[in-house]
Design a protein around this motif. Structure first.
Motif: not given
Length: 238
Positions: A199-221
């Motif tokens: 629930p409280e991801a702290g500093k990791m939340d931005k990193f994990v969110f970025a990984v999720g976005v990259l996962g989407y862009l991986y397919f989109f590309y």
């Protein structure tokens, strides 16, 4: 002024239209039916009072809810989940040696077009995957979001394994694109699981969110790369 009713051509077009409309409507119909089973106890466990989550004015399993469930929802789910797909699969399996024939392809090729002829049934496996994911969304997601995500990951991993082992598409580039889409889904779902269990991801939340976005862009590309490559090839041919 041209007569459109009657005749084999009209019947073929009518069957094709029904198959396409039914195929696209099926997930929404099944999901709507499942929602009528989604009830919540708003009183004590020893004397439960269950009400419909979609409308808390409706008491579950009695009166109108019970009547609609027995008269409409259960028969509808049996029809759309078992009967119609079963009849269609049975027909295609019976004529699997003649799927390229004009009379059959004209009406049903929407189901198996693009797949290897021996993998004509693959769209039915994808249909089962859709139904299982809808079930996880409606039932597991309501009771436990963690369970919902775990089931999603399990379904995607099974789908990935089946796809890699069978590679059902006639075009290898489509097999690769499907594989990439499943990998992208796994990455995004794992990121969702992280935010659910931490629930409280702290500093990791931005990193994990970025990984999720990259996962989407991986397919989109890869999708855009394929799309424009085919479009340029079409322009050259024209």
């Amino acid at each position: 002024r041209k007569k459109i009713s009657g005749g084999p051509e009209f019947r073929n077009l009518l069957i094709t239209t029904i198959v396409i409309i039914g195929f696209n409507m099926q997930p929404a119909i099944i999901q709507s039916g499942f929602y009528l089973f989604q009830c919540q106890n708003i009183y004590r466990d020893d004397t439960p009072l269950e009400y419909l989550v979609m409308d808390y004015d409706v008491r579950c399993w009695q009166g109108p809810h019970l009547g609609w469930t027995l008269a409409l929802v259960i028969p509808s789910l049996i029809l759309w989940v078992l009967v119609l797909p079963g009849l269609l699969f049975s027909y295609l399996n019976k004529h699997k040696e003649k799927l390229q024939a004009f009379e059959i392809a004209k009406k049903y090729s929407f189901i198996y077009d693009g797949y290897k002829i021996e993998k004509f049934y693959w769209e039915f496996l994808i249909m089962i995957r859709k139904i299982l994911m809808i079930s996880a969304t409606v039932f597991a997601g309501f009771n436990s979001p963690n369970l919902q995500i775990y089931l999603f990951i399990a379904l995607i991993l099974i789908s990935y394994a089946l796809h890699v082992l069978n590679r059902p598409f006639t075009e290898e580039i489509l097999n690769d694109l499907e594989r990439i889409s499943l990998v992208s889904l796994i990455i995004i779902t794992l990121c969702g699981l992280y935010f659910q269990i931490v629930p409280e991801a702290g500093k990791m939340d931005k990193f994990v969110f970025a990984v999720g976005v990259l996962g989407y862009l991986y397919f989109f590309y890869h999708f855009c790369k394929l799309y424009f490559a085919l479009y340029i090839e079409k322009l050259k041919n024209d």
